[in-house]
Design an enzyme around this catalytic site. Structure first.
Site, PDB file in Angstrom:
ATOM      1  N   ASP A   1       3.157 -34.583  33.612  1.00 10.00           N
ATOM      2  CA  ASP A   1       3.816 -33.579  34.048  1.00 10.00           C
ATOM      3  C   ASP A   1       4.465 -33.947  35.702  1.00 10.00           C
ATOM      4  O   ASP A   1       3.775 -34.523  36.131  1.00 10.00           O
ATOM      5  CB  ASP A   1       2.921 -32.471  33.974  1.00 10.00           C
TER       6      ASP A   1
ATOM      7  N   ARG B   1      11.013 -36.482  30.019  1.00  7.78           N
ATOM      8  CA  ARG B   1      11.081 -34.963  29.697  1.00  7.78           C
ATOM      9  C   ARG B   1      12.071 -34.327  30.708  1.00  7.78           C
ATOM     10  O   ARG B   1      11.692 -34.691  31.822  1.00  7.78           O
ATOM     11  CB  ARG B   1       9.745 -34.331  29.792  1.00  7.78           C
TER      12      ARG B   1
HETATM   13  P1  FDA Z   1      15.272 -20.214  31.751  1.00  6.53           P
HETATM   14  O1  FDA Z   1      14.366 -20.065  32.640  1.00  6.53           O
HETATM   15  O2  FDA Z   1      16.736 -19.824  32.247  1.00  6.53           O
HETATM   16  O3  FDA Z   1      14.901 -19.705  30.539  1.00  6.53           O
HETATM   17  C1  FDA Z   1      15.865 -19.440  29.482  1.00  6.53           C
HETATM   18  C2  FDA Z   1      15.494 -18.329  28.447  1.00  6.53           C
HETATM   19  O4  FDA Z   1      14.302 -18.504  28.046  1.00  6.53           O
HETATM   20  C3  FDA Z   1      15.447 -16.969  29.305  1.00  6.53           C
HETATM   21  O5  FDA Z   1      16.298 -16.309  29.450  1.00  6.53           O
HETATM   22  C4  FDA Z   1      14.344 -16.276  28.579  1.00  6.53           C
HETATM   23  O6  FDA Z   1      14.969 -15.608  27.459  1.00  6.53           O
HETATM   24  C5  FDA Z   1      13.495 -17.578  28.083  1.00  6.53           C
HETATM   25  N1  FDA Z   1      12.305 -17.711  28.850  1.00  6.53           N
HETATM   26  C6  FDA Z   1      12.057 -18.674  29.881  1.00  6.53           C
HETATM   27  N2  FDA Z   1      10.799 -18.520  30.168  1.00  6.53           N
HETATM   28  C7  FDA Z   1      10.326 -17.670  29.295  1.00  6.53           C
HETATM   29  C8  FDA Z   1       8.648 -17.017  29.550  1.00  6.53           C
HETATM   30  N3  FDA Z   1       8.065 -17.316  30.443  1.00  6.53           N
HETATM   31  N4  FDA Z   1       8.557 -15.948  28.607  1.00  6.53           N
HETATM   32  C9  FDA Z   1       9.569 -15.686  27.679  1.00  6.53           C
HETATM   33  N5  FDA Z   1      10.842 -16.000  27.840  1.00  6.53           N
HETATM   34  C10 FDA Z   1      11.088 -16.894  28.622  1.00  6.53           C
HETATM   35  N6  FDA Z   1       8.525 -27.898  34.909  1.00  6.53           N
HETATM   36  C11 FDA Z   1       8.077 -28.493  35.829  1.00  6.53           C
HETATM   37  O7  FDA Z   1       8.201 -28.327  36.889  1.00  6.53           O
HETATM   38  N7  FDA Z   1       7.332 -29.763  35.391  1.00  6.53           N
HETATM   39  C12 FDA Z   1       7.023 -29.853  34.164  1.00  6.53           C
HETATM   40  O8  FDA Z   1       6.113 -30.846  33.824  1.00  6.53           O
HETATM   41  C13 FDA Z   1       7.407 -29.001  33.130  1.00  6.53           C
HETATM   42  N8  FDA Z   1       7.158 -29.226  31.748  1.00  6.53           N
HETATM   43  C14 FDA Z   1       7.697 -28.541  30.825  1.00  6.53           C
HETATM   44  C15 FDA Z   1       7.586 -28.788  29.643  1.00  6.53           C
HETATM   45  C16 FDA Z   1       8.088 -28.102  28.734  1.00  6.53           C
HETATM   46  C17 FDA Z   1       7.927 -28.440  27.171  1.00  6.53           C
HETATM   47  C18 FDA Z   1       8.993 -26.993  29.065  1.00  6.53           C
HETATM   48  C19 FDA Z   1       9.826 -26.268  28.043  1.00  6.53           C
HETATM   49  C20 FDA Z   1       9.240 -26.594  30.199  1.00  6.53           C
HETATM   50  C21 FDA Z   1       8.440 -27.219  31.372  1.00  6.53           C
HETATM   51  N9  FDA Z   1       8.722 -26.863  32.584  1.00  6.53           N
HETATM   52  C22 FDA Z   1       8.222 -28.046  33.603  1.00  6.53           C
HETATM   53  C23 FDA Z   1       9.158 -25.670  33.008  1.00  6.53           C
HETATM   54  C24 FDA Z   1      10.852 -25.962  33.292  1.00  6.53           C
HETATM   55  O9  FDA Z   1      10.816 -26.582  34.386  1.00  6.53           O
HETATM   56  C25 FDA Z   1      11.414 -24.302  33.637  1.00  6.53           C
HETATM   57  O10 FDA Z   1      10.740 -23.689  34.544  1.00  6.53           O
HETATM   58  C26 FDA Z   1      11.116 -23.516  32.392  1.00  6.53           C
HETATM   59  O11 FDA Z   1      11.455 -24.133  31.042  1.00  6.53           O
HETATM   60  C27 FDA Z   1      12.175 -22.513  32.226  1.00  6.53           C
HETATM   61  O12 FDA Z   1      13.621 -22.955  32.409  1.00  6.53           O
HETATM   62  P2  FDA Z   1      14.567 -22.743  31.008  1.00  6.53           P
HETATM   63  O13 FDA Z   1      15.344 -24.141  30.943  1.00  6.53           O
HETATM   64  O14 FDA Z   1      13.752 -22.691  29.957  1.00  6.53           O
HETATM   65  O15 FDA Z   1      15.705 -21.776  31.291  1.00  6.53           O
END
Ligand code: FDA
Length: 303
Positions: free
Chosen positions: A126, A177
């Site tokens: 990660d 990732r």
């Molecule tokens: P965004 O935050 O815009 O979310 C899009 C939509 O998803 C929101 O509008 C909401 O509907 C939904 N959503 C998002 N979070 C939610 C929540 N907690 N509860 C409910 N709904 C929610 N980061 C990092 O810095 N290091 C890492 O190693 C990882 N590893 C990682 C693994 C995996 C499998 C994922 C999916 C994510 C990570 N992340 C991470 C976190 C990533 O960087 C990011 O902070 C989150 O995925 C939220 O960003 P989105 O791209 O989903 O968009």
């Protein structure tokens, strides 16, 4: 972030732990390895793959780093003995001692990867906050030479450095990732405009596809999912050449849509005793749910 969301975010640390636990239970498989395996089996039933993360607090001693390494070794072993197909491991280098002693941490990672080779598994490192990025990437670059095909990394589209890191990493075979990045970093090193973070994600993803990297497309942002699907079509990628990744408990409807369209999808399944910090991070990303937590407090107080 709206004012109300920002206020909720700031007040989260004041929420009593049992209430945080209640509202974050959808994001965490439980406290034990059995809880985690139950979640993995349920995801398998739905057609999804998993990556398991043992939740940990910031560690302060090499004994804790040893204990965490042993817990991960045990996990990799148990995944094999329970025959959990397509169940990978995610690990944070700080949990293995990165901030105490780089060599110690590298040694711990070698132990995990030896175990992963024996168990035919895969370990993803990660990415943590920006103070760890350079060392994390250096350790990854060492390990991918020693354990080809067994170790992967994470890049964050929020960081200004990411496209340069990507150019260097894609000079060899790589399993990345790609995510936005959860840590809010200062403007000199990170983009703060959500639209730029999104555009950087798309630019990075396209570059990864062009260079034949295997990508875990880690987002719940439907606009990014749409862009990823567009690029997958444009580059005529087959389902085994990439995967989508989502967090446990987040947008299960989108997860189902992707699975039913024939894409491979892996769910990040965290578990363990140290659930609190992970929960607060998740709730910060979803102030609506955090808002329910506050309502619950007021109800409790006024009851
Ligand atoms: P965004 O935050 O815009 O979310 C899009 C939509 O998803 C929101 O509008 C909401 O509907 C939904 N959503 C998002 N979070 C939610 C929540 N907690 N509860 C409910 N709904 C929610 N980061 C990092 O810095 N290091 C890492 O190693 C990882 N590893 C990682 C693994 C995996 C499998 C994922 C999916 C994510 C990570 N992340 C991470 C976190 C990533 O960087 C990011 O902070 C989150 O995925 C939220 O960003 P989105 O791209 O989903 O968009």
């Amino acid at each position: 972030m709206r004012l109300l969301d920002r206020t909720i975010s700031l007040l989260l640390p004041a929420v009593p732990k049992p209430i945080v636990r209640f509202f974050s239970r959808r994001y965490i498989a439980g406290t034990t390895i059995e809880d985690a395996f139950r979640a993995v089996r349920e995801l398998q039933r739905q057609g999804a793959m998993s990556t398991l993360d043992i939740l940990g607090e910031l560690i302060t001693s090499s004994e804790e780093a040893h204990r965490n390494t042993e817990a991960y070794e045990e996990l990799i072993h148990r995944v094999a003995t329970e025959r959990l197909e397509q169940t990978h491991i995610s690990v944070k280098l700080t949990a293995l001692g990165l901030l105490l002693d780089r060599e110690l941490c590298l040694g711990h990672m070698r132990r995990l990867l030896d175990q992963a080779v024996k168990a035919d598994n895969f370990v993803r490192i990660d990415m943590e906050d920006a103070s760890c990025t350079t060392e994390t990437l250096r350790i990854y670059e060492t390990l991918r030479q020693e354990f080809p095909g067994r170790v992967g990394i994470v890049l964050q589209s929020r960081l200004r450095r990411t496209l340069d890191d990507l150019d260097r990493l894609t000079q060899g075979p790589v399993n990345i990732r790609l995510c936005k990045g959860i840590y809010l970093e200062p403007r000199p090193i990170a983009y703060t405009d959500p639209e730029i973070i999104r555009r950087n994600f798309v630019v990075a993803l396209e570059r990864m596809f062009q260079r034949h990297a295997y990508v875990g497309i880690a987002t719940h942002d439907e606009r990014l999912v749409w862009e990823a699907l567009r690029l997958i079509r444009q580059y005529s990628l087959r389902p085994h050449q990439y995967e989508f990744q989502m967090l446990l408990g987040v947008d299960e409807e989108l997860r189902k849509i992707l699975l039913e369209s024939g894409h491979r999808l892996r769910v990040y399944v965290p578990y363990g005793e140290s659930w609190y910090h992970y929960s607060v991070r998740r709730l910060r990303e979803n102030p609506q749910i955090a808002g329910y937590a506050f309502k619950a407090i007021f109800k409790r107080v006024s009851a």
